[in-house]
Design a protein around this motif. Sequence first.
Motif, PDB file in Angstrom:
ATOM      1  N   ARG A 245      54.182 -27.650  34.934  1.00 24.42           N
ATOM      2  CA  ARG A 245      54.602 -29.060  34.930  1.00 24.42           C
ATOM      3  C   ARG A 245      54.458 -29.654  36.338  1.00 24.42           C
ATOM      4  NH1 ARG A 245      60.048 -29.014  32.760  1.00 24.42           N
ATOM      5  NH2 ARG A 245      60.569 -28.226  34.803  1.00 24.42           N
ATOM      6  N   ASP A 246      53.943 -30.878  36.391  1.00 19.57           N
ATOM      7  CA  ASP A 246      53.899 -31.613  37.660  1.00 19.57           C
ATOM      8  C   ASP A 246      55.331 -31.847  38.127  1.00 19.57           C
ATOM      9  OD1 ASP A 246      51.126 -31.777  37.460  1.00 19.57           O
ATOM     10  OD2 ASP A 246      51.151 -33.792  36.587  1.00 19.57           O
ATOM     11  N   GLN A 247      55.526 -31.815  39.443  1.00 19.81           N
ATOM     12  CA  GLN A 247      56.858 -32.053  39.998  1.00 19.81           C
ATOM     13  C   GLN A 247      56.834 -33.292  40.867  1.00 19.81           C
ATOM     14  OE1 GLN A 247      57.818 -28.276  41.843  1.00 19.81           O
ATOM     15  NE2 GLN A 247      58.474 -27.430  39.897  1.00 19.81           N
ATOM     16  N   GLY A 248      57.977 -33.976  40.959  1.00 18.85           N
ATOM     17  CA  GLY A 248      58.067 -35.178  41.768  1.00 18.85           C
ATOM     18  C   GLY A 248      57.591 -36.421  41.038  1.00 18.85           C
ATOM     19  N   LEU A 249      57.938 -36.519  39.756  1.00 26.53           N
ATOM     20  CA  LEU A 249      57.582 -37.702  38.968  1.00 26.53           C
ATOM     21  C   LEU A 249      58.848 -38.524  38.721  1.00 26.53           C
ATOM     22  CD1 LEU A 249      55.308 -35.997  36.281  1.00 26.53           C
ATOM     23  CD2 LEU A 249      54.545 -37.315  38.269  1.00 26.53           C
ATOM     24  N   ASP A 250      58.680 -39.840  38.655  1.00 25.28           N
ATOM     25  CA  ASP A 250      59.826 -40.676  38.316  1.00 25.28           C
ATOM     26  C   ASP A 250      60.012 -40.692  36.797  1.00 25.28           C
ATOM     27  OD1 ASP A 250      58.015 -42.509  37.223  1.00 25.28           O
ATOM     28  OD2 ASP A 250      58.161 -43.918  38.892  1.00 25.28           O
ATOM     29  N   LYS A 251      60.997 -41.469  36.320  1.00 28.21           N
ATOM     30  CA  LYS A 251      61.307 -41.457  34.885  1.00 28.21           C
ATOM     31  C   LYS A 251      60.196 -42.052  34.025  1.00 28.21           C
ATOM     32  CE  LYS A 251      64.106 -45.636  35.226  1.00 28.21           C
ATOM     33  NZ  LYS A 251      65.446 -46.165  35.136  1.00 28.21           N
TER      34      LYS A 251
END
Length: 188
Positions: A157-163
Amino acid sequence: MQRESMEVDVVIVGGGPAGLSTACRLLQMAKEAETELSVCVLEKGSEVGAHILSGAVFEPSALNELFPDWHARKAPLHTKVTDDRVYHLISAQKKLKLPNFLVPKSLHNQGNYIISLANLCRWLGEQAACLDVQLLPGFAAAEIIYEQQQIKGVITRDQGLDKCSKPKTNFNPGYQLLGKYVIFAEGC
């Protein structure tokens, strides 16, 4: 998007009892065959055992095969089952205890243990680490990598994403974990 990539012989998705036992057994077999094998276990929880909330009655025959010396290794099996009681619930107020000879054999638990599955997973994680399994806690598989209709690995999973799934300043793309074999041991 540019992703970092890691190649191993076996990628195991899921750091529960099945995934960790599989990793341990594969490396035990590789050692017996005097062959090199790289095994990676992805665990979505922050640490091995973090997402396992269940207690269980544990029948230890598979553990006896995997680690015959589990007593000496201090496996977290401490409370033996000493008694079984099975009741037929007639109503909210009435119950009837079934005599042992009427209880199916699979419900007799003498010789089994009452355990915390989280503690068992933590212990299996320690055993796996001693066998040189690469444990990756905090990484959930988000996507399967297919190549010519074969599974070649997973992307974490990509990390550092907003909602809204838009990258924030601390964005890190997920990793590609490629394996000759990919084993899914992610719960049910």
